[in-house]
Design a protein around this motif. Structure first.
Motif, PDB file in Angstrom:
ATOM      1  N   ALA A 103       0.817  -1.211   0.000  1.00 22.00           N
ATOM      2  CA  ALA A 103       0.000   0.000   0.000  1.00 22.00           C
ATOM      3  C   ALA A 103       0.851   1.262   0.000  1.00 22.00           C
ATOM      4  O   ALA A 103       0.508   2.261  -0.645  1.00 22.00           O
ATOM      5  CB  ALA A 103      -0.933  -0.003   1.216  1.00 22.00           C
ATOM      6  N   GLN A 104       1.975   1.225   0.703  1.00 20.19           N
ATOM      7  CA  GLN A 104       2.779   2.434   0.889  1.00 20.19           C
ATOM      8  C   GLN A 104       3.958   2.544  -0.076  1.00 20.19           C
ATOM      9  O   GLN A 104       4.647   3.575  -0.092  1.00 20.19           O
ATOM     10  CB  GLN A 104       3.310   2.465   2.336  1.00 20.19           C
ATOM     11  N   ARG A 105       4.194   1.535  -0.863  1.00 16.74           N
ATOM     12  CA  ARG A 105       5.366   1.548  -1.742  1.00 16.74           C
ATOM     13  C   ARG A 105       5.276   2.680  -2.756  1.00 16.74           C
ATOM     14  O   ARG A 105       4.180   3.097  -3.152  1.00 16.74           O
ATOM     15  CB  ARG A 105       5.518   0.205  -2.468  1.00 16.74           C
ATOM     16  N   ASP A 106       6.415   3.136  -3.167  1.00 17.71           N
ATOM     17  CA  ASP A 106       6.458   4.174  -4.202  1.00 17.71           C
ATOM     18  C   ASP A 106       5.816   3.636  -5.474  1.00 17.71           C
ATOM     19  O   ASP A 106       6.021   2.490  -5.859  1.00 17.71           O
ATOM     20  CB  ASP A 106       7.911   4.563  -4.502  1.00 17.71           C
ATOM     21  N   GLY A 107       5.032   4.463  -6.106  1.00 17.47           N
ATOM     22  CA  GLY A 107       4.383   4.058  -7.350  1.00 17.47           C
ATOM     23  C   GLY A 107       2.991   3.505  -7.165  1.00 17.47           C
ATOM     24  O   GLY A 107       2.268   3.310  -8.155  1.00 17.47           O
ATOM     25  N   ASP A 144       8.947   9.935   8.660  1.00 17.58           N
ATOM     26  CA  ASP A 144       7.982   9.972   7.558  1.00 17.58           C
ATOM     27  C   ASP A 144       6.579  10.170   8.131  1.00 17.58           C
ATOM     28  O   ASP A 144       5.723   9.281   8.105  1.00 17.58           O
ATOM     29  CB  ASP A 144       8.067   8.667   6.763  1.00 17.58           C
ATOM     30  N   TRP A 145       6.326  11.385   8.645  1.00 18.21           N
ATOM     31  CA  TRP A 145       5.035  11.663   9.275  1.00 18.21           C
ATOM     32  C   TRP A 145       3.900  11.712   8.262  1.00 18.21           C
ATOM     33  O   TRP A 145       2.727  11.531   8.609  1.00 18.21           O
ATOM     34  CB  TRP A 145       5.117  12.976  10.054  1.00 18.21           C
ATOM     35  N   GLY A 146       4.240  11.915   7.008  1.00 20.85           N
ATOM     36  CA  GLY A 146       3.209  11.921   5.972  1.00 20.85           C
ATOM     37  C   GLY A 146       2.544  10.572   5.798  1.00 20.85           C
ATOM     38  O   GLY A 146       1.446  10.482   5.230  1.00 20.85           O
ATOM     39  N   LEU A 147       3.189   9.528   6.294  1.00 16.79           N
ATOM     40  CA  LEU A 147       2.629   8.192   6.195  1.00 16.79           C
ATOM     41  C   LEU A 147       1.289   8.086   6.919  1.00 16.79           C
ATOM     42  O   LEU A 147       0.405   7.309   6.529  1.00 16.79           O
ATOM     43  CB  LEU A 147       3.623   7.186   6.784  1.00 16.79           C
ATOM     44  N   LEU A 148       1.145   8.897   7.974  1.00 20.14           N
ATOM     45  CA  LEU A 148      -0.092   8.847   8.753  1.00 20.14           C
ATOM     46  C   LEU A 148      -1.312   9.219   7.927  1.00 20.14           C
ATOM     47  O   LEU A 148      -2.431   8.773   8.217  1.00 20.14           O
ATOM     48  CB  LEU A 148       0.029   9.794   9.955  1.00 20.14           C
ATOM     49  N   LYS A 149      -1.110  10.016   6.893  1.00 14.38           N
ATOM     50  CA  LYS A 149      -2.235  10.444   6.061  1.00 14.38           C
ATOM     51  C   LYS A 149      -2.679   9.370   5.080  1.00 14.38           C
ATOM     52  O   LYS A 149      -3.724   9.504   4.437  1.00 14.38           O
ATOM     53  CB  LYS A 149      -1.850  11.709   5.280  1.00 14.38           C
TER      54      LYS A 149
END
Length: 546
Positions: free
Chosen positions: A153-157, A202-207
């Motif tokens: 889900a979080q991988r680039d691309g 990587d706080w943006g991950l929370l979004k």
């Protein structure tokens, strides 16, 4: 890649599947776990009560019901057999290999995926627990698959839709983990996520967690049974959440304390024949890949560290607890293997030849473990199996070394994986030689002709977890509570606390059968209790009322 190579790979996969599932029926159920996890589903089918788990007719709230349900469904569809007791861990373990391989291929390349499958399908601990009726395999697969889903889900691309769908899959898998073994299915992934965010900043991950919809899906799957069983059984909540979780982790109430380093040798032996590859893979995973925002290998590494650390500091330790890290380790080893130098791979492969020969040399000395309850003859029957296991491992090691020298690294990995799988399977199958001391299958066949439906069966001063499953009935426990202490406190009418009460009941019964230790049997002989011996083994005497 030539047209012949994919065919050969899939042929190996089919052969592996046959090996994986083909041995499930052979061995007798081993006490205590296999007897327990066969009996609880049997009682669900027999009583029609799939809400409240019961062991020997007594409430048993140590674990949630997902594996019980799956096994009970297998019983309903195919009957009560050794293979249907073991089919759920075997099936989830096999699917775990497939999913781990697919994710590794997606992240690190097709060849890395095949190596990951070889690692997981050949690791001793994974193979052993995939063929044993315990909860740890399905828990591990759900947890590891949830972690893999999160990485996808979080991988680039990943597109926004892919991120959402894979996050939903992760929440669903976590719910299945909770339904398998409780809150550990939520705590460990959550701790890993927090650790990764702090490490990577990587706080943006929370979004990108889809927290609201994901938690809604999680509770939709996990909550109904917990609510229903709590309403039906007021004692459930305190016992399950307080006693089985917080007290298990923080105290020694379960008497499973072991030192902090307990899991180190378990990991090193359990990952055989991939132990050396572990160190290169972990070192490789710690490196930051500058081109990527999300670091898949670092996240998988953190998952391994968090699980290993969590259970190492726990006051309750058992061998299978670290199994959830094995799929992630397999993926990391797959990525490392395809990058490692040929010289390293050669020696990684060849190491296991002397280990296999050491097993061959040591096997005859297993007889020193023989005693009155587990006679030497049982170990003598196990020795040829262990010799075959050692020879298989040594042969696979030499073949893998030969292939690695020719830089056929994928073929070398597959050879080593099949060798590890063969060695473990053969060793486990040989363990059936000691089944007369670890199971009641043999003795149950002798006593069954004399056991009629109207007889009460007494388990006096002892309890064997496999006896209710093989007799297809619950037994009246006398004096000895075994692990049913708490259930007996809730339902004391189902337990006979003293030998004196047993003697009274035995004398009053028109027909009855009992199982007891030899010393207890001699005690009743001296009291002239009316009974006729019909069978015995090294641990038990079986009698009927004449």
């Amino acid at each position: 890649m030539t047209g012949r190579r994919p065919f050969a790979l899939w042929l190996v996969a089919v052969l592996f599947a046959a090996l994986w599932f083909g041995t499930l029926e052979y061995r007798k159920l081993v006490k205590p776990d296999e007897g327990r996890y066969g009996e609880i589903p049997r009682e669900m089918v027999a009583t029609g009560d799939w809400l409240t788990p019961r062991l020997n007719g007594i409430k048993y709230f140590e674990k949630p019901p997902l594996q019980y349900w799956a096994t009970a469904a297998a019983f309903s569809a195919f009957g009560e057999h050794h293979w249907t007791v073991r089919i759920w861990p075997a099936l989830t373990g096999f699917l775990g290999i497939l999913f781990s391989a697919w994710v590794a291929a997606l992240l690190f390349g097709t060849a890395a995926g095949w190596v990951a499958a070889s690692v997981l399908g050949g690791s001793f601990l994974y193979v052993m627990l995939g063929h044993t009726a315990v909860l740890d395999m399905s828990l591990s697969v759900f947890l590891a698959s949830a972690v893999f889903a999160f990485v996808l889900a979080q991988r680039d691309g990943a597109t926004p839709r892919q991120t959402r769908n894979w996050m939903w899959a992760a929440y669903a898998l976590l719910a299945l983990a909770v339904l398998t073994k409780g809150l550990v299915g939520l705590v460990l992934p959550g701790a890993t996520l927090v650790a990764y965010i702090i490490w990577q900043r990587d706080w943006g991950l929370l979004k990108k967690l889809h927290l609201a919809s994901g938690l809604a899906l999680f509770f939709l799957i996990a909550a109904p049974w917990f609510v229903a069983v709590s309403l039906a059984n007021p004692e459930f909540f305190n016992f399950f959440f307080i006693h089985e979780h917080f007290q298990r982790f923080l105290t020694k109430v379960h008497r499973r304390y072991a030192p902090m380093w307990y899991f180190v040798p378990i990991l090193l032996v359990g990952l055989m024949p991939w132990t050396l590859a572990l160190f290169g893979a972990l070192r490789n995973a710690a490196k930051r890949e500058a081109a990527l925002r999300f670091q898949p290998q670092r996240f998988l590494l953190l998952w391994c560290v968090m699980v290993f650390g969590f259970f190492s500091v726990s006051s309750s330790k058992l061998v299978p607890y670290i199994l959830p890290i094995f799929p992630a380790l397999a993926a990391l080893i797959g990525a490392w293997w395809m990058q490692a130098s040929p010289a390293v791979l050669k020696w990684q492969a060849l190491l296991w030849a002397p280990v296999g020969l050491a097993i061959v040399t040591a096997a005859p000395f297993m007889v020193v473990f023989g005693d009155e309850q587990m006679p030497v003859a049982m170990f003598e029957a196990w020795v040829p199996w262990m010799i075959a296991a050692g020879l298989g491992l040594a042969a696979a090691s030499v073949l893998a070394h030969w292939l690695a020298r020719r830089e056929r690294r994928l073929a070398a990995a597959i050879a080593l994986g099949l060798g590890g799988h063969f060695a473990c399977q053969v060793g486990i199958l040989g363990m059936d030689s000691i089944a007369p001391a670890t199971s009641t299958w043999h003795i149950s066949q002798k006593i069954r002709p004399e056991l009629t439906p109207d007889m009460t069966f007494y388990s006096v001063g002892m309890y064997d977890q496999t006896i209710p499953f093989y007799l297809k009935r619950t037994v009246q426990m006398v004096e000895h509570t075994d692990e049913l202490k708490y259930g007996i406190e809730w339902e004391p009418q189902k337990f006979m606390p003293t030998f004196a009460e047993f003697v009274t009941a035995w004398n009053a019964a028109p027909k009855a059968m009992a199982m007891m230790p030899p010393d207890v049997y001699q005690r009743f002989v001296t009291q002239n209790l009316p009974m006729r011996e019909i069978a015995r083994d090294t641990r038990r005497v079986f009698v009927v009322k004449p």
